[in-house]
Design a protein around this motif. Structure first.
Motif: not given
Length: 285
Positions: A72-73, A111-113, A255-257, A279-285
């Protein structure tokens, strides 16, 4: 005998030198000018349409961006915003939409597109561009034209397991090649989207700890079946090859908990940047 032998050696040496000379001339032929090289290799950074991402990050070919957050973020919403920015034309009907006119391939693992939501964002972005340039609201005909041009550059692949995801990656190359050939304007795939890379985590984890069958002869001419670990490794290899061969960027959600910063998904930490060892770029929403 000695003269004949010496003549044969001399003729062989002359033939060898002439062949080498021809090869050298062929090697020294100009392949392309410096201007042609820059035009082929230099690509403008890809905008996502998300202000805080575009302000701090320039997405270039081979770059990987992982967007993490709890359920839900708005992770999928960010991917749709990036897809719309890439799909929209740069200009149409005298109006600047600021799009990249690039192709997008979306792997829908959750399956949410929702196509309706994508079209809503498209229409909102068009209305916003019209208002910013003090233009009248677009007519339905203009909206349909932009819809048609934009959606022709979109491919959606739905997968229900890691095995299907691997199969999709193996079969996507002809699609990526056709996307460029179908559009004479130079439309090519510039953005790969994966929503979400952690969709099959628990299924794969259960499969990894499942007991192995009893020792029986392998089917398929003695070839051992794929394990989950080998599937994950193959996914990484194919993602790297696609990013390197087709010079596109990769955006994935995970998704994270909790809302705390989480480490990159194992697949993404293995993928990294296709053009470097970072390493890949990492962002938190």
């Amino acid at each position: 005998m000695k003269k004949a032998s010496f003549g044969a050696v001399k003729h062989s040496a002359e033939s060898s030198s002439s062949i080498k000379g021809e090869d050298l001339l062929e090697f020294l032929k100009r392949d392309e000018s410096a201007a042609e090289l820059i035009g082929r290799t230099f690509i403008e950074p890809l905008r996502t349409g998300v202000a805080f991402i575009d302000r701090h990050l320039s997405l270039r070919p081979g770059h990987v961006l992982e967007i993490c957050g709890p359920s839900g973020s708005a992770k999928s919403e960010l991917l749709l915003q990036a897809a719309v920015t890439c799909l929209l034309p740069h200009t149409h009907g005298g109006v600047s939409y600021g799009g990249s006119e690039g192709g997008v391939v979306l792997f829908d693992l959750d399956g949410k597109f929702e196509m309706l939501r994508l079209m809503q964002i498209l229409e909102w972005r068009m209305s916003e561009a019209q208002a910013a340039q003090q233009q009248q609201q677009p007519t339905r005909l203009q909206i349909n034209e932009v819809y048609e041009q934009s959606l022709q550059r979109l491919r959606v692949v739905r997968c229900s397991s890691s095995f299907q995801f691997l199969a999709a990656l193996k079969g996507i190359r002809p699609v990526l090649k056709a996307m460029k050939e179908e559009h004479a304007g130079g439309c090519r795939a510039r953005l790969l989207l994966v929503d979400s890379i952690s969709a099959f985590y628990w299924i794969d984890r259960a499969a990894r700890t499942a007991p192995l069958p009893t020792a029986t002869p392998f089917p398929n001419n003695g070839v051992a079946p794929l394990s989950v670990q080998s599937v994950h490794a193959s996914i990484v290899v194919h993602l790297r090859e696609i990013l390197r061969s087709y010079r596109c960027s990769l955006l994935v959600t995970k998704g994270v908990t909790s809302s705390s910063t989480a480490p990159p998904h194992p697949l993404m930490s293995s993928t990294g940047d296709a053009s470097s060892s970072q390493h890949p770029h990492h962002a938190s929403s």
